[in-house]
Structure formats: structure tokens, C-alpha cells
Write a protein that holds these residues in place. Structure first.
Motif, mmCIF file in Angstrom:
data_model
loop_
_atom_site.group_PDB
_atom_site.id
_atom_site.type_symbol
_atom_site.label_atom_id
_atom_site.label_comp_id
_atom_site.label_asym_id
_atom_site.label_seq_id
_atom_site.Cartn_x
_atom_site.Cartn_y
_atom_site.Cartn_z
ATOM 1 N N UNK A 138 0.720 -1.430 0.078
ATOM 2 C CA UNK A 138 -0.206 0.071 -0.030
ATOM 3 C C UNK A 138 0.984 1.404 0.123
ATOM 4 N N UNK A 139 2.081 1.158 0.676
ATOM 5 C CA UNK A 139 2.959 2.418 0.842
ATOM 6 C C UNK A 139 3.681 2.743 -0.728
ATOM 7 N N UNK A 140 4.037 1.564 -1.224
ATOM 8 C CA UNK A 140 4.361 1.611 -2.630
ATOM 9 C C UNK A 140 3.550 1.982 -3.518
ATOM 10 N N UNK A 141 2.078 1.720 -3.521
ATOM 11 C CA UNK A 141 1.380 2.124 -4.364
ATOM 12 C C UNK A 141 0.536 3.406 -3.915
ATOM 13 N N UNK A 142 1.017 4.035 -2.988
ATOM 14 C CA UNK A 142 0.497 5.289 -2.416
ATOM 15 C C UNK A 142 -0.982 5.202 -1.974
ATOM 16 N N UNK A 143 -1.516 4.012 -1.389
ATOM 17 C CA UNK A 143 -2.932 3.702 -0.908
ATOM 18 C C UNK A 143 -2.935 3.995 0.681
ATOM 19 N N UNK A 144 -3.899 4.624 1.107
ATOM 20 C CA UNK A 144 -4.253 4.636 2.455
ATOM 21 C C UNK A 144 -5.112 3.604 3.136
ATOM 22 N N UNK A 145 -4.486 2.684 4.028
ATOM 23 C CA UNK A 145 -5.231 1.567 4.348
ATOM 24 C C UNK A 145 -5.487 1.608 5.611
ATOM 25 N N UNK A 146 -5.764 2.891 6.275
ATOM 26 C CA UNK A 146 -6.016 2.890 7.727
ATOM 27 C C UNK A 146 -7.130 2.016 8.102
ATOM 28 N N UNK A 147 -7.084 1.420 9.200
ATOM 29 C CA UNK A 147 -8.023 0.300 9.591
ATOM 30 C C UNK A 147 -8.100 -0.938 8.760
#
Length: 138
Positions: free
Chosen positions: A62-71
Motif C-alpha cells: 500500500x505504501x508503494x502504491x500510495x494507498x491509505x489503508x487505515x483500519x
């Protein structure tokens, strides 16, 4: 391959014995899946390890794809069964809970994670794995 970490464990007594990390930090009583005795079975331990590994790989992906996966969280269901030709095999369902993500991005993330996760790579082609995505609630 460059090895980052190694660990080892020893089991005695199989599904009715004890499994322990060789460094002495953890030991668990083993039981068969149908047992009512206190303890855990290998499938439960596999589910715990795979869920943690996949969840960690998902955070990195997610960090590499710049996605926020909070929760976000990962659930793994492990089944064991017998092949018609004999022998036993595992069957897996991996569910990524990604509240608030759109379904297309969530699916992209989970598929990319499945390519990165060491557990996924270890079992690829050997165990049936179904990937699931839940984007509503948790």
C-alpha cells in the motif's frame, strides 16, 4: 537470495504433543482439529502466521502504491482435506478488509500483495488460495 532472518522450531508428539521455538521463547500444546483439549493445531498456527505476513506485506505494498489503508486487517481461513488420490492438502481463503477503499484499488492492492507476501510465494502452485476483498465496514 539474501536471508534477513531465520528461526527454528521443534515438535515432539505431532498433533498430540508440543511444538516449541528452539530459542525457548514460545511453546504450545498441539491438538488435532477435532480435539476438545486445550491447545492449537497446525492449521491454526498457519492461519495466524499467514494472516500476519500478508497483512504486513499489504502495508508495504500500500505504501508503494500510495494507498491509505487505515483500519485494514487480514483474515485467513485454513482448511485441510484429503485428495481423492490420497494424501492431504490445505485450502485457503485470504480476506483483506479495506474499509473505505474503492473495490478496484482494493483488488489491485490485494493481488499485488499476493505477489509480494513470502507465505503466498511459498505456497504458490501447491495450495488452492482464494483472495477476497471487503471494502465496507470491517
Amino acid at each position: 537470495m539474501k536471508i534477513f532472518y531465520k528461526t527454528s522450531a521443534t515438535a515432539t508428539g505431532g498433533r498430540s504433543g508440543t511444538s516449541s521455538l528452539d530459542d525457548g521463547t514460545y511453546s504450545v500444546q498441539m491438538v488435532s482439529p477435532d480435539s476438545r483439549d486445550a491447545g492449537v493445531n497446525p492449521e491454526q498456527l498457519f492461519a495466524l502466521g499467514y494472516a500476519a505476513c500478508f497483512d504486513s506485506a499489504m502495508q508495504l505494498t500500500a505504501k508503494q502504491l500510495k494507498f491509505d489503508i487505515t483500519g485494514a486487517k487480514t483474515s485467513v481461513e485454513v482448511g485441510i482435506g484429503q485428495h481423492t488420490e490420497g494424501g492431504y492438502a490445505l485450502d485457503l481463503d485470504v480476506t483483506a478488509h479495506l474499509p473505505g477503499m474503492n473495490a478496484q484499488d482494493a483488488q489491485r492492492l490485494v493481488e499485488a500483495t499476493h505477489q509480494m507476501c513470502p507465505y503466498s510465494n511459498a505456497i504458490r502452485g501447491n495450495i488452492d488460495v482464494r483472495l477476497h476483498v471487503k471494502t465496507e465496514g470491517n
